[in-house]
Design an enzyme around this catalytic site. Sequence first.
Site, PDB file in Angstrom:
ATOM      1  N   GLU A 106       0.865  -1.182   0.000  1.00  0.00           N
ATOM      2  CA  GLU A 106       0.000   0.000   0.000  1.00  0.00           C
ATOM      3  C   GLU A 106       0.904   1.235   0.000  1.00  0.00           C
ATOM      4  O   GLU A 106       1.448   1.581  -1.030  1.00  0.00           O
ATOM      5  CB  GLU A 106      -0.973  -0.083   1.180  1.00  0.00           C
ATOM      6  CG  GLU A 106      -1.844  -1.350   1.038  1.00  0.00           C
ATOM      7  CD  GLU A 106      -3.018  -1.411   2.009  1.00  0.00           C
ATOM      8  OE1 GLU A 106      -3.546  -0.370   2.404  1.00  0.00           O
ATOM      9  OE2 GLU A 106      -3.417  -2.546   2.355  1.00  0.00           O
ATOM     10  N   MET A 107       1.104   1.890   1.127  1.00  0.00           N
ATOM     11  CA  MET A 107       1.923   3.100   1.113  1.00  0.00           C
ATOM     12  C   MET A 107       3.413   2.805   1.299  1.00  0.00           C
ATOM     13  O   MET A 107       4.252   3.666   1.046  1.00  0.00           O
ATOM     14  CB  MET A 107       1.372   4.092   2.135  1.00  0.00           C
ATOM     15  CG  MET A 107      -0.063   4.505   1.761  1.00  0.00           C
ATOM     16  SD  MET A 107      -0.968   5.383   3.070  1.00  0.00           S
ATOM     17  CE  MET A 107      -0.349   7.041   2.835  1.00  0.00           C
TER      18      MET A 107
END
Lengths: 334, 334
Positions: A106-107
């Site tokens: 994700e991030m």
Amino acid sequence: MDAQDFVPLPTTTAQAGDTPEKIELGKKLFFDPRLSATGTVSCNSCHNLMEGGDDGRPTSMGVDGLTGPRNAPTVWNSVFQSSQFWDGRAATLAEQAMGPMVADVEMGMTGHDQVIRRIKNIPDYADEFERIFGQTGAITIENAVDAIAAFERTLITPDSDFDRFLAGDQSAISAKAIRGMELFESIGCTECHSGPALNNWTGPDDVAEFVDFPRDADSPLVDRYDLVSDLGRQQVTGDESDAHLFKVPVLRNITLTAPYMHNGKVPSLAEACRVMASTQLDEDLADEEVSELIAFLSTLEGRFPEITLPRLPSRSGESVIDPIPTPDNEPHQN
Amino acid sequence: MDAQDFVPLPTTTAQAGDTPEKIELGKKLFFDPRLSATGTVSCNSCHNLMEGGDDGRPTSMGVDGLTGPRNAPTVWNSVFQSSQFWDGRAATLAEQAMGPMVADVEMGMTGHDQVIRRIKNIPDYADEFERIFGQTGAITIENAVDAIAAFERTLITPDSDFDRFLAGDQSAISAKAIRGMELFESIGCTECHSGPALNNWTGPDDVAEFVDFPRDADSPLVDRYDLVSDLGRQQVTGDESDAHLFKVPVLRNITLTAPYMHNGKVPSLAEACRVMASTQLDEDLADEEVSELIAFLSTLEGRFPEITLPRLPSRSGESVIDPIPTPDNEPHQN
């Protein structure tokens, strides 16, 4: 219609301490891609507030084109849940917000300390955190996700056609939608999908509950959409009795969040209705019934608050994201 | 101060035909990640209107984590240019907007026909295009980029401290900034960086011009920041006499767009000032001079228009982005 099943969406959800300043900071953090390793992924990337609070993909794509195994749940009305993530592994919005920042796909940050270093490198954030949290050293991950959660509590969509119907305006929804609503009750969807967000949530004191999905693994739709490979809550607890247990998702604005199911493999809402009826209720829906259900579910599209783009604190002439080498290929150029 | 060098930023740029409806459509398209192959990259991803109209990265990251070789130019005030891209290969904003959609390492669509198919799959867009362009079959790439360009013409930042200074308010900028402005002129920055956007642009009838960068390849900073490997405009024209020619970039809001140069390899504005002085003007700046130049450049931060998040046309219960398989790794889960 059973008044227990259908309840208007609350029109306010603020908690004590949700000041306008904290909400605005949370909004900035929610939209800030600099909280990701590559500087390209923000909370809003997968929970897009310009759309259904999701990303329209089967499963989300984070940094470096990596994807995860589950469909992004909508952030709209996510406050009306007693747990977060499909498997309910976070109890609160704030706890949820800590996860994606440091998830590889994700991030992609290496840890919350990296997130905090990144924020500290942006001088205007330091001032803002101190103003809101009232101390030096106010930039902590706990304060950051506290602000994000305060912003997320504003992301509610009341005043849908269905809410107007529940308030007594019989003309707010069509006769077909009413037939869909009645069908929704009569076949048993409301066993799980009841209450203001149609997810069994009853209020702030609600205790997290999970349901078996698919309940009937013999449905021919189970194989078609690969509905048994994800163990759901068992992956959180390690307990085999939690196999295939999932949180009941919010149905508000469900028309806006295709594709469907925890794995995003069901491409349309029509097919999602058939899957749920077949696997959970042993019902084989006629096309007209599916159409009526969709007419009902369409009335759950609410009024979205107008949101002004935040101005993110500036880089003030200094690079914030670590330089990343460019590949040797011969790509398109700016 | 030479009044030829410094000119206030125009406060309006609308063209005939830039109706509010067309601008709003352009805004939606600008923010819509569904115009990319993966559904994750919009115009705003690399030209982030919450920041400096860029992405803060050395070079941009498009679909699948791919990166290109050049730094994303700001979209703010990009209307005040007689060509677009670092090498000026697009004459207009509309022509520019066609590029990234179909660039492998940006939005990654296979062709404009795929872009148009994607838009046509979103029913509300069809209605909106027809309402604005007044015919059936109104969804064409030309109309799409026409709308995007109309929106981009609204992306201007007048009323900076420097504009107030130019309008006669002597107290609008500091004495240090005035010294920086005088230095900016006296060492010759204004040879290229003059006019309202400080990029030699003189008005709508301006003819695109390009300058040699680096002019002095013997500067020790050239190797440090790899300033000669990009052939610039020669890659467009194939003409060796165009080697290392680049468009003069806009300096409005330059404090907000670190890192710097066509390759994004210069991490700070201070170092960018040293690079430009050394390579273009054979000047070796003292630290105090750099500080004065930055004080001046900081006065170029303008007033950013308030922008409301668009509501993107809904998916209406149908998946719009083609399903993409998930990898076999064991990633973080929603």
